[in-house]
Design an enzyme around this catalytic site. Structure first.
Site, PDB file in Angstrom:
ATOM      1  N   HIS A   1      49.400  42.690  42.668  1.00 16.64           N
ATOM      2  CA  HIS A   1      49.177  41.763  41.541  1.00 16.64           C
ATOM      3  C   HIS A   1      50.230  40.653  41.531  1.00 16.64           C
ATOM      4  O   HIS A   1      50.540  40.097  40.481  1.00 16.64           O
ATOM      5  CB  HIS A   1      49.157  42.511  40.200  1.00 16.64           C
ATOM      6  CG  HIS A   1      47.922  43.346  40.032  1.00 16.64           C
ATOM      7  ND1 HIS A   1      46.747  42.864  39.516  1.00 16.64           N
ATOM      8  CD2 HIS A   1      47.672  44.635  40.343  1.00 16.64           C
ATOM      9  CE1 HIS A   1      45.833  43.817  39.492  1.00 16.64           C
ATOM     10  NE2 HIS A   1      46.366  44.905  40.007  1.00 16.64           N
ATOM     11  N   THR A   2      50.787  40.374  42.697  1.00 16.17           N
ATOM     12  CA  THR A   2      51.737  39.251  42.793  1.00 16.17           C
ATOM     13  C   THR A   2      51.063  38.014  43.373  1.00 16.17           C
ATOM     14  O   THR A   2      51.526  36.907  43.149  1.00 16.17           O
ATOM     15  CB  THR A   2      52.939  39.619  43.686  1.00 16.17           C
ATOM     16  OG1 THR A   2      52.439  40.214  44.887  1.00 16.17           O
ATOM     17  CG2 THR A   2      53.883  40.592  43.003  1.00 16.17           C
TER      18      THR A   2
ATOM     19  N   ALA B   1      37.428  50.244  48.070  1.00 21.30           N
ATOM     20  CA  ALA B   1      38.535  51.207  48.122  1.00 21.30           C
ATOM     21  C   ALA B   1      39.891  50.508  48.059  1.00 21.30           C
ATOM     22  O   ALA B   1      40.920  51.129  48.310  1.00 21.30           O
ATOM     23  CB  ALA B   1      38.441  52.039  49.403  1.00 21.30           C
TER      24      ALA B   1
ATOM     25  N   GLU C   1      34.857  33.865  47.291  1.00 22.10           N
ATOM     26  CA  GLU C   1      34.977  34.989  46.356  1.00 22.10           C
ATOM     27  C   GLU C   1      35.305  34.519  44.930  1.00 22.10           C
ATOM     28  O   GLU C   1      34.772  35.048  43.964  1.00 22.10           O
ATOM     29  CB  GLU C   1      36.048  35.959  46.881  1.00 22.10           C
ATOM     30  CG  GLU C   1      35.898  37.329  46.306  1.00 22.10           C
ATOM     31  CD  GLU C   1      36.402  38.455  47.217  1.00 22.10           C
ATOM     32  OE1 GLU C   1      36.477  38.272  48.444  1.00 22.10           O
ATOM     33  OE2 GLU C   1      36.736  39.518  46.681  1.00 22.10           O
TER      34      GLU C   1
ATOM     35  N   ASP D   1      44.239  38.992  50.667  1.00 21.71           N
ATOM     36  CA  ASP D   1      43.286  39.733  51.501  1.00 21.71           C
ATOM     37  C   ASP D   1      42.741  38.859  52.628  1.00 21.71           C
ATOM     38  O   ASP D   1      42.610  39.287  53.765  1.00 21.71           O
ATOM     39  CB  ASP D   1      42.103  40.232  50.658  1.00 21.71           C
ATOM     40  CG  ASP D   1      42.546  41.180  49.567  1.00 21.71           C
ATOM     41  OD1 ASP D   1      43.731  41.531  49.527  1.00 21.71           O
ATOM     42  OD2 ASP D   1      41.683  41.554  48.741  1.00 21.71           O
TER      43      ASP D   1
ATOM     44  N   LEU E   1      40.822  48.241  50.091  1.00 20.18           N
ATOM     45  CA  LEU E   1      41.258  48.002  51.472  1.00 20.18           C
ATOM     46  C   LEU E   1      40.607  46.744  52.040  1.00 20.18           C
ATOM     47  O   LEU E   1      40.615  46.507  53.228  1.00 20.18           O
ATOM     48  CB  LEU E   1      40.943  49.237  52.337  1.00 20.18           C
ATOM     49  CG  LEU E   1      41.614  50.523  51.819  1.00 20.18           C
ATOM     50  CD1 LEU E   1      41.118  51.746  52.587  1.00 20.18           C
ATOM     51  CD2 LEU E   1      43.137  50.413  51.909  1.00 20.18           C
ATOM     52  N   SER E   2      40.017  45.967  51.120  1.00 27.03           N
ATOM     53  CA  SER E   2      39.584  44.621  51.427  1.00 27.03           C
ATOM     54  C   SER E   2      38.383  44.508  52.356  1.00 27.03           C
ATOM     55  O   SER E   2      38.380  43.711  53.289  1.00 27.03           O
ATOM     56  CB  SER E   2      40.777  43.877  52.012  1.00 27.03           C
ATOM     57  OG  SER E   2      40.617  42.542  51.799  1.00 27.03           O
ATOM     58  N   SER E   3      37.356  45.285  52.056  1.00 26.80           N
ATOM     59  CA  SER E   3      36.117  45.141  52.825  1.00 26.80           C
ATOM     60  C   SER E   3      35.515  43.759  52.579  1.00 26.80           C
ATOM     61  O   SER E   3      34.871  43.188  53.462  1.00 26.80           O
ATOM     62  CB  SER E   3      35.111  46.218  52.423  1.00 26.80           C
ATOM     63  OG  SER E   3      34.645  46.037  51.098  1.00 26.80           O
ATOM     64  N   SER E   4      35.726  43.206  51.383  1.00 22.96           N
ATOM     65  CA  SER E   4      35.104  41.910  51.068  1.00 22.96           C
ATOM     66  C   SER E   4      35.710  40.790  51.912  1.00 22.96           C
ATOM     67  O   SER E   4      34.989  39.979  52.495  1.00 22.96           O
ATOM     68  CB  SER E   4      35.213  41.596  49.580  1.00 22.96           C
ATOM     69  OG  SER E   4      36.551  41.547  49.154  1.00 22.96           O
TER      70      SER E   4
END
Ligand code: ADP
Ligand code: MG
Length: 371
Positions: free
Chosen positions: A32-33, A120, A157, A169, A122-125
């Site tokens: 969250h930075t 999850a 996004e 990400d 882990l940045s699938s998007s």
């Protein structure tokens, strides 16, 4: 390389097919930075998204994706992208973002295959967006550089999907290299690789409880951070340091705790980079623990299940430190262990975690050969 590009096949019917690949990531520290223009330290995970693409005449785009053991199909027209609330928004968002920047595309046919766990943390998007952009770049000769690809992916996004994410990400998916963490200043986009000490291993466990970025609390946290920055008279919380502690404490609750997390987390990223570079493993582990405490107690983005998974990890022999990773409210945990213990630690967390209840269905993501 965490992202790569290539041309597949020699035959005429496949000579116009290109592909792009981008990896998911686990954020080691700096949570969250990014939307506060601070520091982050992601590292690519072995799991990746592969997009194969063939150009078509006309404006029709057809995409297929293998998810949950079956093939999903989507279609739309270039120039007539409409948000649908499903996975095709991530594809439409990319063509929309390219059009906004003046790139003109024809239609295409794409096939998506991804091993990155979805939802999850882990940045699938971002892996999907960046892999698609890499394939489009090659197919349409767009001459995009890796930072531009990350920026376009982020725009897809934020502006189209409607998830107000920072750029971490997408930068990791576009610029990260397997085996190396990436220290990134999200304000200037300056970045450099950070090698992990040989004595360190990582374990990543997906809790099985999916997070939801596009809605709810993530958006609220962003607004709370922006409001805190406003009250403190700075552009972003990046501009505040520990020396402003008294003014942070004087913010109305819960803004005092939100700002405190961001300020201390930025400092922890800098210290974590120094700890990794001087192979100070116990310091690195302690920083992960402190990050989790701050996310749980000050930023309120953990859950009882995530807290218990982290506690379980800390009780395993060989563990240096552990924390939730990603936006929170579910997702994954990252655990730092001494070399030679990761596989046993992963199995131990899995075995204890699967009896935990509360919706947790933990699976091992890293080490990937156990997953
Ligand atoms: P994550 O932490 O995995 O990035 P997000 O909520 O940001 O979680 O993104 C997950 C969404 O991205 C999925 O719900 C889906 O819409 C889209 N997505 C990710 N991977 C794929 C894929 N392989 N095929 C189609 N859509 C995908
Ligand atoms: Mg995402």
């Amino acid at each position: 390389m965490a992202s790569s590009l290539g041309r597949v096949g020699d035959g005429r019917d496949v000579s116009d097919r290109f592909w792009g690949e981008a990896h998911g990531r686990v954020n080691l520290i700096g949570e969250h930075t990014d939307y506060n223009e601070g520091f982050v330290l992601p590292i690519p995970i072995p799991q990746s998204c592969l997009v194969e693409l063939t150009r078509r005449d006309g404006r029709t785009v057809s995409v297929s994706s293998d998810m949950d053991g079956r093939e999903h199909l989507a279609a739309f027209e270039i120039g007539a992208e409409v948000k649908e609330g499903g996975w095709s928004d991530y594809i439409q968002g990319v063509t929309f973002a390219l059009a906004k920047e003046g790139f003109s595309l024809s239609g295409f046919e794409a096939r998506v295959r991804s091993s990155v766990p979805i939802g999850a943390g882990l940045s699938s998007s971002a892996a999907l967006e960046v892999a698609l952009l890499l394939a489009l770049d090659r197919t349409f000769d767009l001459a995009l550089d890796p930072v531009r690809i990350a920026q376009l992916a982020q725009r897809a996004e934020t502006d189209f999907v409607g998830a107000p994410v920072g750029i971490m990400d997408q930068i990791s998916a576009s610029l990260g290299r397997l085996g190396e963490a990436l220290f990134l200043d999200t304000r200037t986009l300056e970045h450099r690789p950070v090698r992990l000490p040989d004595e360190l291993e990582l374990v990543v466990i997906d809790s099985g409880i999916p997070h939801a970025h596009a809605t709810g609390e993530y958006r609220t946290r962003r607004m709370e951070c922006d409001r805190s920055a406003e009250l403190l008279g700075v552009r972003k919380l990046r501009d505040v340091t520990e020396s402003d502690r008294r003014r942070i404490s004087a913010l109305p609750p819960p803004l005092d705790r939100r700002a405190s997390h961001v300020v201390t987390e930025n400092q922890r990223v800098l210290e974590a980079v120094a700890a990794l570079e001087s192979a100070d493993l116990s310091r690195f582990g302690a920083l992960l623990d402190a990050s989790h405490r701050s996310l749980s107690e000050d930023f309120d983005v953990s859950t009882p299940v995530m807290d218990r998974l982290v506690d379980l990890s800390r009780a395993c022999t060989g563990v240096l430190g552990a924390r939730m990773t990603g936006g929170g409210f579910g997702g994954s945990i990252v655990v730092a262990t001494k070399r030679g213990t990761a596989a046993d630690v992963a199995r131990e967390i899995l075995s204890a975690g699967s009896k935990m209840g509360g919706g947790a269905m933990p699976t091992i993501v890293v080490p990937a050969d156990l997953g």
